[in-house]
Motif scaffolding. Sequence first.
Motif, PDB file in Angstrom:
ATOM      1  N   ARG A  15       0.832  -1.205   0.000  1.00  0.00           N
ATOM      2  CA  ARG A  15       0.000   0.000   0.000  1.00  0.00           C
ATOM      3  C   ARG A  15       0.868   1.258   0.000  1.00  0.00           C
ATOM      4  NH1 ARG A  15      -5.435  -0.752   3.627  1.00  0.00           N
ATOM      5  NH2 ARG A  15      -6.108  -2.702   2.678  1.00  0.00           N
ATOM      6  N   ALA A  16       1.969   1.221   0.739  1.00  0.00           N
ATOM      7  CA  ALA A  16       2.874   2.378   0.769  1.00  0.00           C
ATOM      8  C   ALA A  16       3.471   2.617  -0.618  1.00  0.00           C
ATOM      9  CB  ALA A  16       3.974   2.169   1.802  1.00  0.00           C
ATOM     10  N   ILE A  17       3.905   1.563  -1.266  1.00  0.00           N
ATOM     11  CA  ILE A  17       4.483   1.679  -2.610  1.00  0.00           C
ATOM     12  C   ILE A  17       3.458   2.237  -3.585  1.00  0.00           C
ATOM     13  CG2 ILE A  17       5.340   0.335  -4.586  1.00  0.00           C
ATOM     14  CD1 ILE A  17       6.766  -1.468  -2.482  1.00  0.00           C
ATOM     15  N   ALA A  18       2.199   1.805  -3.446  1.00  0.00           N
ATOM     16  CA  ALA A  18       1.130   2.246  -4.342  1.00  0.00           C
ATOM     17  C   ALA A  18       0.604   3.633  -3.982  1.00  0.00           C
ATOM     18  CB  ALA A  18      -0.020   1.242  -4.310  1.00  0.00           C
ATOM     19  N   GLY A  19       1.090   4.201  -2.862  1.00  0.00           N
ATOM     20  CA  GLY A  19       0.613   5.512  -2.429  1.00  0.00           C
ATOM     21  C   GLY A  19      -0.780   5.460  -1.825  1.00  0.00           C
ATOM     22  N   LYS A  20      -1.193   4.289  -1.347  1.00  0.00           N
ATOM     23  CA  LYS A  20      -2.533   4.111  -0.808  1.00  0.00           C
ATOM     24  C   LYS A  20      -2.532   3.857   0.698  1.00  0.00           C
ATOM     25  CE  LYS A  20      -4.454   2.614  -5.124  1.00  0.00           C
ATOM     26  NZ  LYS A  20      -5.202   3.724  -5.578  1.00  0.00           N
ATOM     27  N   LEU A  21      -1.408   4.050   1.341  1.00  0.00           N
ATOM     28  CA  LEU A  21      -1.325   3.860   2.794  1.00  0.00           C
ATOM     29  C   LEU A  21      -1.584   5.194   3.471  1.00  0.00           C
ATOM     30  CD1 LEU A  21      -0.590   1.663   4.921  1.00  0.00           C
ATOM     31  CD2 LEU A  21       1.705   2.657   4.927  1.00  0.00           C
ATOM     32  N   PRO A  22      -2.515   5.234   4.442  1.00  0.00           N
ATOM     33  CA  PRO A  22      -2.753   6.496   5.141  1.00  0.00           C
ATOM     34  C   PRO A  22      -1.466   7.015   5.785  1.00  0.00           C
ATOM     35  CG  PRO A  22      -4.421   4.858   5.728  1.00  0.00           C
ATOM     36  CD  PRO A  22      -3.356   4.152   4.929  1.00  0.00           C
ATOM     37  N   GLY A  23      -1.341   8.308   5.886  1.00  0.00           N
ATOM     38  CA  GLY A  23      -0.156   8.919   6.497  1.00  0.00           C
ATOM     39  C   GLY A  23      -0.252   9.005   8.002  1.00  0.00           C
ATOM     40  N   ASP A  24      -1.165   8.252   8.595  1.00  0.00           N
ATOM     41  CA  ASP A  24      -1.348   8.272  10.047  1.00  0.00           C
ATOM     42  C   ASP A  24      -0.079   7.798  10.764  1.00  0.00           C
ATOM     43  OD1 ASP A  24      -3.926   8.917   9.312  1.00  0.00           O
ATOM     44  OD2 ASP A  24      -4.749   6.936   9.765  1.00  0.00           O
ATOM     45  N   PRO A  25       0.219   8.379  11.924  1.00  0.00           N
ATOM     46  CA  PRO A  25       1.434   8.007  12.651  1.00  0.00           C
ATOM     47  C   PRO A  25       1.636   6.512  12.879  1.00  0.00           C
ATOM     48  CG  PRO A  25       0.529   9.993  13.604  1.00  0.00           C
ATOM     49  CD  PRO A  25      -0.476   9.501  12.578  1.00  0.00           C
ATOM     50  N   PRO A  26       0.604   5.711  13.175  1.00  0.00           N
ATOM     51  CA  PRO A  26       0.871   4.281  13.357  1.00  0.00           C
ATOM     52  C   PRO A  26       1.429   3.601  12.110  1.00  0.00           C
ATOM     53  CG  PRO A  26      -1.248   4.843  14.315  1.00  0.00           C
ATOM     54  CD  PRO A  26      -0.777   6.050  13.541  1.00  0.00           C
TER      55      PRO A  26
END
Length: 87
Positions: free
Chosen positions: A59-70
């Motif tokens: 998800r991070a690679i795809a830019g779909k991971l929320p930027g929330d601190p956890p």
Amino acid sequence: VILTIPEIADQFPEKARNLWSWIGSRCFHVETPPSLDAEARLASLRDHYQMSDEEVVQRAIAGKLPGDPPFVEWLVLMGRGELVDGH
């Protein structure tokens, strides 16, 4: 989220004045306790979000991971801090 070491953060007021004027009041210093069990924290994140490490990375690679601190913490604990900005 900006994650840095204290030596770099100390340079913000002088070398990045515009940035510092924008974020300075929202900055805080976190001491990592020596007893931090990274694997236990990762297990807690996996359980809470019902996601695997691989799913978080994808998800991070795809830019779909929320930027929330956890999620930022999750990537950093896995040694994948380069994915924090979504690239």
